[in-house]
Enzyme design. Structure first.
Site, PDB file in Angstrom:
ATOM      1  N   ASP A  44      42.852  23.633  91.179  1.00 43.14           N
ATOM      2  CA  ASP A  44      43.201  22.570  90.233  1.00 43.14           C
ATOM      3  C   ASP A  44      42.445  21.291  90.590  1.00 43.14           C
ATOM      4  OD1 ASP A  44      44.617  21.833  92.475  1.00 43.14           O
ATOM      5  OD2 ASP A  44      46.541  21.557  91.454  1.00 43.14           O
ATOM      6  N   SER A  45      41.652  21.346  91.683  1.00 38.96           N
ATOM      7  CA  SER A  45      40.699  20.267  91.953  1.00 38.96           C
ATOM      8  C   SER A  45      39.738  20.128  90.781  1.00 38.96           C
ATOM      9  CB  SER A  45      39.922  20.541  93.249  1.00 38.96           C
ATOM     10  OG  SER A  45      39.380  21.839  93.232  1.00 38.96           O
ATOM     11  N   ASP A  83      44.596  28.744  90.586  1.00 37.47           N
ATOM     12  CA  ASP A  83      45.529  27.740  91.096  1.00 37.47           C
ATOM     13  C   ASP A  83      46.559  27.404  90.013  1.00 37.47           C
ATOM     14  OD1 ASP A  83      46.253  26.221  93.242  1.00 37.47           O
ATOM     15  OD2 ASP A  83      44.601  24.790  93.085  1.00 37.47           O
ATOM     16  N   GLU A 182      45.844  22.339 104.639  1.00 36.25           N
ATOM     17  CA  GLU A 182      44.955  21.218 104.311  1.00 36.25           C
ATOM     18  C   GLU A 182      45.305  19.990 105.151  1.00 36.25           C
ATOM     19  OE1 GLU A 182      44.349  20.466 100.137  1.00 36.25           O
ATOM     20  OE2 GLU A 182      43.256  18.600 100.520  1.00 36.25           O
TER      21      GLU A 182
HETATM   22  O1  KIV Z   1      42.363  22.800  94.227  1.00 35.78           O
HETATM   23  C1  KIV Z   1      41.657  23.061  95.207  1.00 35.78           C
HETATM   24  O2  KIV Z   1      40.423  23.081  95.156  1.00 35.78           O
HETATM   25  C2  KIV Z   1      42.352  23.359  96.450  1.00 35.78           C
HETATM   26  C3  KIV Z   1      41.520  23.478  97.692  1.00 35.78           C
HETATM   27  C4  KIV Z   1      41.125  22.153  98.187  1.00 35.78           C
HETATM   28  C5  KIV Z   1      42.214  24.279  98.719  1.00 35.78           C
HETATM   29  O3  KIV Z   1      43.532  23.477  96.469  1.00 35.78           O
END
Ligand code: KIV
Length: 277
Positions: A44-45, A83, A182
């Site tokens: 979700d990044s 995610d 993290e």
């Molecule tokens: O959303 C994402 O990219 C993440 C990673 C930083 C683990 O959760």
């Protein structure tokens, strides 16, 4: 052959580091898969990295489903993890299962990831019971950064470290096949990794976890804001520079009428003998 969950356990037991990276579209999914990574996270990044938001909170199920579908179509070997965005699993077990189901059925994900322990434990149990593998995410959990006082490293004091340890054991007991740690102090991350049977994937948590994850655009040097970058990011390429140079060269060519050249055009077909003049 797709990597399997037992393969991940084998990698852990053989101390072979697991490589995870994010991707948000079909071509980069293909590229990182061809590079031989083990896990591709459609994180979700995406909200920050490709959609222009300043946090992960605005990511929606529709957006995550579309991005996951694009990536999973390009990935043959790695396990694709979709995610679950903020508020797609917090309200109830039913909603969590429905959201996870969308990422798998519509998005083509092999597994899903969600953040936290505590109330998330029931969600993990419900999703796993529905037949969908779940990866946990502890430490700095961006979806709840506000309530935790911002994007800060977690578990730095003894009490926080103990809580993190307990949460890690709890997500394992709830049925996760792995957990992202993290921004956790390296000693804590390593101790958790040694204690758990499931795989741990670190980001900003040192070298003692079973694997590492980086956000693709961070490692490629493609920034969507000018703010400071976390110190755990390593730049493997200056793709922003490459794209800028290419766009500049193209603009110069067009303005100087150097592009398109004769090799870039479709010539008119030669008239057929006996056809209209
Ligand atoms: O959303 C994402 O990219 C993440 C990673 C930083 C683990 O959760």
């Amino acid at each position: 052959m797709k990597l399997s969950l037992p393969d991940l356990r084998t990698m852990k037991s053989q101390r072979r580091p697991i490589v995870m990276i994010t991707a948000y579209d079909h071509p980069t999914g293909r590229i990182v898969d061809a590079a031989g990574v083990d896990l591709v996270l459609v994180g979700d990044s995406a909200a920050n990295v490709v959609l222009g938001h300043d946090s992960t909170v605005p990511a929606t199920m529709d957006e995550m489903t579309i991005l996951t579908r694009a990536v999973s179509r390009g990935v043959e070997h790695a396990l694709v993890i979709g995610d679950l965005p903020f508020m797609s699993y917090q309200v109830s077990d039913e909603e969590a299962v429905r959201s996870a189901g969308r990422l798998v059925k519509e998005g083509g994900a092999d597994a899903v990831k969600l953040e936290g322990a505590g109330p998330s434990l029931d969600r993990i149990r419900a999703i796993v019971a529905s037949g969908i593998p779940v990866m946990g995410h502890l430490g700095l959990t961006p979806q709840t950064a506000t309530i935790k006082g911002g994007h800060r490293a977690q578990g730095r004091q003894a009490e926080g470290a103990r809580a993190l340890f307990a949460d890690a054991l709890a997500v394992e007991a709830a049925g996760c096949f792995g957990v992202v740690l993290e921004a956790v102090p390296p000693q804590v991350a390593e101790a958790i990794s040694r204690r758990l049977d499931i795989v741990t994937i670190g980001i900003g948590s040192g070298a003692g976890t079973d694997g590492q994850v980086l956000v693709l655009h961070d490692m490629l040097g493609i920034r969507s804001s000018d703010g400071p970058q976390p110190r755990f990011v390593k730049h493997y390429a200056d793709m922003a520079g490459v794209v800028r140079e290419a766009a500049l060269a193209y603009a110069e060519d067009v303005r100087a009428r150097r592009f398109p050249g004769p090799e870039h055009i479709y010539r008119a077909a030669a008239p057929k003998p006996g056809g209209p003049a």
